[in-house]
Design a protein around this motif. Structure first.
Motif, PDB file in Angstrom:
ATOM      1  N   UNK A 162       0.834  -1.196   0.000  1.00 19.65           N
ATOM      2  CA  UNK A 162       0.000   0.000   0.000  1.00 19.65           C
ATOM      3  C   UNK A 162       0.873   1.252   0.000  1.00 19.65           C
ATOM      4  N   UNK A 163       0.215   2.395  -0.054  1.00 18.72           N
ATOM      5  CA  UNK A 163       0.921   3.679  -0.094  1.00 18.72           C
ATOM      6  C   UNK A 163       1.717   3.943   1.181  1.00 18.72           C
ATOM      7  N   UNK A 164       1.371   3.279   2.270  1.00 18.90           N
ATOM      8  CA  UNK A 164       2.073   3.532   3.537  1.00 18.90           C
ATOM      9  C   UNK A 164       3.387   2.764   3.645  1.00 18.90           C
ATOM     10  N   UNK A 165       3.702   1.923   2.675  1.00 18.81           N
ATOM     11  CA  UNK A 165       4.916   1.107   2.730  1.00 18.81           C
ATOM     12  C   UNK A 165       6.161   1.934   2.424  1.00 18.81           C
ATOM     13  N   UNK A 166       7.282   1.631   3.072  1.00 14.77           N
ATOM     14  CA  UNK A 166       8.528   2.320   2.723  1.00 14.77           C
ATOM     15  C   UNK A 166       9.019   1.989   1.312  1.00 14.77           C
ATOM     16  N   UNK A 167       8.469   0.945   0.700  1.00 13.74           N
ATOM     17  CA  UNK A 167       8.859   0.569  -0.661  1.00 13.74           C
ATOM     18  C   UNK A 167       7.978   1.218  -1.723  1.00 13.74           C
ATOM     19  N   UNK A 168       6.987   1.992  -1.298  1.00  6.91           N
ATOM     20  CA  UNK A 168       6.034   2.582  -2.243  1.00  6.91           C
ATOM     21  C   UNK A 168       6.736   3.435  -3.299  1.00  6.91           C
ATOM     22  N   UNK A 169       7.629   4.320  -2.879  1.00  4.82           N
ATOM     23  CA  UNK A 169       8.269   5.250  -3.825  1.00  4.82           C
ATOM     24  C   UNK A 169       9.116   4.497  -4.845  1.00  4.82           C
ATOM     25  N   UNK A 170       9.856   3.479  -4.407  1.00  2.00           N
ATOM     26  CA  UNK A 170      10.703   2.723  -5.339  1.00  2.00           C
ATOM     27  C   UNK A 170       9.854   2.013  -6.386  1.00  2.00           C
ATOM     28  N   UNK A 171       8.731   1.433  -5.981  1.00  2.00           N
ATOM     29  CA  UNK A 171       7.861   0.738  -6.927  1.00  2.00           C
ATOM     30  C   UNK A 171       7.147   1.725  -7.854  1.00  2.00           C
ATOM     31  N   UNK A 172       6.794   2.895  -7.330  1.00  2.00           N
ATOM     32  CA  UNK A 172       6.178   3.919  -8.170  1.00  2.00           C
ATOM     33  C   UNK A 172       7.160   4.351  -9.262  1.00  2.00           C
ATOM     34  N   UNK A 173       8.408   4.466  -8.885  1.00  2.00           N
ATOM     35  CA  UNK A 173       9.434   4.851  -9.852  1.00  2.00           C
ATOM     36  C   UNK A 173       9.644   3.746 -10.890  1.00  2.00           C
ATOM     37  N   UNK A 174       9.638   2.498 -10.456  1.00  2.00           N
ATOM     38  CA  UNK A 174       9.791   1.380 -11.390  1.00  2.00           C
ATOM     39  C   UNK A 174       8.624   1.315 -12.375  1.00  2.00           C
ATOM     40  N   UNK A 175       7.430   1.578 -11.897  1.00  2.00           N
ATOM     41  CA  UNK A 175       6.257   1.587 -12.770  1.00  2.00           C
ATOM     42  C   UNK A 175       6.393   2.654 -13.848  1.00  2.00           C
ATOM     43  N   UNK A 176       6.867   3.817 -13.448  1.00  2.00           N
ATOM     44  CA  UNK A 176       7.081   4.908 -14.408  1.00  2.00           C
ATOM     45  C   UNK A 176       8.169   4.544 -15.417  1.00  2.00           C
ATOM     46  N   UNK A 177       9.261   4.001 -14.937  1.00  2.00           N
ATOM     47  CA  UNK A 177      10.371   3.599 -15.805  1.00  2.00           C
ATOM     48  C   UNK A 177       9.916   2.543 -16.815  1.00  2.00           C
ATOM     49  N   UNK A 199       6.159  13.373  -0.878  1.00  2.00           N
ATOM     50  CA  UNK A 199       6.228  12.497  -2.052  1.00  2.00           C
ATOM     51  C   UNK A 199       7.397  12.854  -2.975  1.00  2.00           C
ATOM     52  N   UNK A 200       7.567  14.131  -3.388  1.00  2.00           N
ATOM     53  CA  UNK A 200       8.726  14.446  -4.239  1.00  2.00           C
ATOM     54  C   UNK A 200      10.055  14.126  -3.548  1.00  2.00           C
ATOM     55  N   UNK A 201      10.120  14.323  -2.239  1.00  2.00           N
ATOM     56  CA  UNK A 201      11.353  14.008  -1.505  1.00  2.00           C
ATOM     57  C   UNK A 201      11.611  12.506  -1.525  1.00  2.00           C
ATOM     58  N   UNK A 202      10.535  11.719  -1.354  1.00  2.00           N
ATOM     59  CA  UNK A 202      10.675  10.261  -1.379  1.00  2.00           C
ATOM     60  C   UNK A 202      11.193   9.785  -2.731  1.00  2.00           C
ATOM     61  N   UNK A 203      10.635  10.342  -3.811  1.00  2.00           N
ATOM     62  CA  UNK A 203      11.085   9.952  -5.147  1.00  2.00           C
ATOM     63  C   UNK A 203      12.542  10.356  -5.362  1.00  2.00           C
ATOM     64  N   UNK A 204      12.874  11.576  -4.964  1.00  2.00           N
ATOM     65  CA  UNK A 204      14.246  12.064  -5.147  1.00  2.00           C
ATOM     66  C   UNK A 204      15.252  11.218  -4.374  1.00  2.00           C
ATOM     67  N   UNK A 205      14.834  10.674  -3.226  1.00  2.00           N
ATOM     68  CA  UNK A 205      15.744   9.904  -2.372  1.00  2.00           C
ATOM     69  C   UNK A 205      15.936   8.457  -2.818  1.00  2.00           C
ATOM     70  N   UNK A 206      15.093   7.971  -3.729  1.00  2.00           N
ATOM     71  CA  UNK A 206      15.216   6.576  -4.158  1.00  2.00           C
ATOM     72  C   UNK A 206      16.547   6.371  -4.887  1.00  2.00           C
ATOM     73  N   UNK A 207      17.256   5.320  -4.496  1.00  2.00           N
ATOM     74  CA  UNK A 207      18.503   4.948  -5.150  1.00  2.00           C
ATOM     75  C   UNK A 207      18.287   3.705  -6.019  1.00  2.00           C
ATOM     76  N   UNK A 208      19.190   3.487  -6.961  1.00  2.00           N
ATOM     77  CA  UNK A 208      19.059   2.334  -7.843  1.00  2.00           C
ATOM     78  C   UNK A 208      18.971   1.038  -7.042  1.00  2.00           C
ATOM     79  N   UNK A 209      19.767   0.925  -5.997  1.00  2.00           N
ATOM     80  CA  UNK A 209      19.735  -0.304  -5.188  1.00  2.00           C
ATOM     81  C   UNK A 209      18.390  -0.489  -4.486  1.00  2.00           C
ATOM     82  N   UNK A 210      17.710   0.605  -4.196  1.00  2.00           N
ATOM     83  CA  UNK A 210      16.374   0.510  -3.589  1.00  2.00           C
ATOM     84  C   UNK A 210      15.393  -0.146  -4.564  1.00  2.00           C
TER      85      UNK A 210
END
Length: 423
Positions: free
Chosen positions: A257-272, A384-395
């Motif tokens: 769900x959106x409350x997960x710490x992995x949400x931003x990384x998966x959102x970024x993967x979906x976009x990619x 949300x923008x901070x979470x996306x900006x903080x995602x690293x490739x390893x995440x």
């Protein structure tokens, strides 16, 4: 008590009856938009009543205490305003937009509709017939068929398994009494968020909302607590033979769900993977290999466990190779680093689209009301923008390794083609 958050243009107030009021002052245009959220969507239905929240949203504006459907329409249209109701899995929504001078009148009308809908029998019957037509028409749409069977096999007994429309059986047996009971259960002030954006001061908006909704008192009975079953299904495949011009190949992965710490990384993967003409799936599977009529990925923001989905529409003779291509692209995410340029491009894309999604008063009212309704708080707009900006490739590799391993499969298309794909 009103709290003005640091760096936030939003005023958040909780009225004594529990209604949360959010106000964004935006004097750029002589327009005010409001969103009235109710923390109850299709996830609050029983399986036997699937489609109830949708039917309620369709009938909600067709009559309220003292006003007929026609009178409501005339009040709205006579001033060029808009007013509509909708429902989703996680919330009900009443939306309105007016010029500034007409906002008090239309908000008062919205208050009547939310608090005292009459659900006329003739309108219930009409909207039920229209919903049944929609359900039947969707049975002819390959993508919808594929997504429905994917959702059902993934979620099983969880409410997310069902379409917001329900099915023909559940929609056919819904009654006016069911609508009244749902409304009495969930439409209560301590379950409401009202988000306002436009040419109005916080004090002015708060006074209006208090005048219209302030005397609404909740019953002493607490709202129902949702106890959803755990999702214990195991990845499997579902096929639907259908004589169509193309096959739909769809992979689904249970995701957090959106409350997960992995949400931003998966959102970024979906976009990619699947957002736009420069996305990985589009370039690799459509442009380079010529496999796809359409190809995309999506990972919706949900209050409860979501689904990460990739899909392709392809020529029937390419069904097997299309399935393998989709699986390969997702599997690569678990052990291959996305290039620096592609990774940054995905970040820029998601952040740019996010900023563009908050240009109008309606979009602003929607975003902040939605975050409040999901329990994220209006500060999530900054986070949300901070979470996306903080995602690293390893995440992203770690998230893919955890969530994108064993897909559920849904295939729709000519029988020989889809059978050969799973042989």
């Amino acid at each position: 008590m009103t709290t003005l958050l640091q760096k936030s243009p939003i005023d958040r107030t909780v009225l004594s009856n529990g209604i949360v009021v959010l106000v964004t002052e935006n004097p750029a245009a002589d327009i005010i938009a409001a969103r009235i959220f109710v923390r109850a969507g299709s996830c609050c239905e029983t399986r036997e009543q699937a489609g109830l929240a949708h039917l309620l949203s369709a009938v909600m504006t067709k009559g309220c205490d003292g006003l007929s459907s026609l009178e409501i329409a005339e009040k709205v249209e006579s001033v060029g305003a808009s007013l509509s109701a909708d429902t989703s899995t996680d919330y009900f929504l009443l939306s309105l937009k007016t010029v500034t001078s007409d906002f008090p009148e239309i908000l008062a009308l919205a208050g009547q509709i939310v608090r005292s809908p009459t659900f006329p029998e003739t309108q219930v019957e009409l909207e039920r017939r229209l919903a049944l037509q929609d359900i039947r028409s969707q049975k002819e749409q390959p993508f919808t068929i594929a997504f429905d069977q994917l959702r059902q096999v993934m979620y099983q007994d969880h409410p997310y398994a069902m379409s917001v429309l329900g099915d023909e059986t559940t929609m056919s047996r819904l009654t006016r009494a069911d609508l009244v009971n749902y409304h009495q259960t969930y439409f209560r002030p301590d379950n409401i968020v009202i988000s306002v954006a436009g040419r109005i001061t916080s004090a002015g908006a708060l006074k209006l909302v208090t005048d219209i909704f302030g005397d609404w008192q909740a019953t002493t009975t607490a709202p129902p607590i949702q106890n959803f079953p755990d999702i214990k299904s195991k990845p499997q495949h579902q096929i639907k033979p259908l004589q169509t011009q193309q096959s739909i190949v769809m992979l689904g992965y249970l995701a957090p769900s959106v409350s997960s710490p992995d949400y931003a990384a998966l959102k970024l993967l979906s976009t990619y993977l699947g957002n736009g003409l420069s996305s990985r799936l589009f370039v690799e599977l459509r442009e380079k290999q010529g496999l796809a009529y359409e190809v995309s990925a999506f990972y919706p923001t949900r209050l409860f466990p979501a689904s990460f989905v990739v899909y392709m529409g392809t020529a029937p003779e390419n069904t097997s190779i299309a399935l393998q291509g989709l699986r390969t692209e997702v599997e690569l995410l678990s052990h291959t680093e996305v290039s620096t340029d592609a990774f940054q491009a995905a970040k820029n894309k998601i952040l740019g689209q996010y900023a563009l999604g908050k240009q109008t008063n309606g979009q602003i009212a929607q975003v902040f009301g939605w975050y409040e309704t999901l329990g994220l708080g209006i500060e999530f707009d900054q986070k949300f923008p901070e979470m996306i900006a903080d995602v690293q490739v390893q995440d992203t590799i770690a998230a893919a390794h955890q969530y994108l391993q064993a897909p559920y499969l849904s295939l729709v298309g000519p029988e020989a083609a889809i059978n050969s794909a799973i042989a």
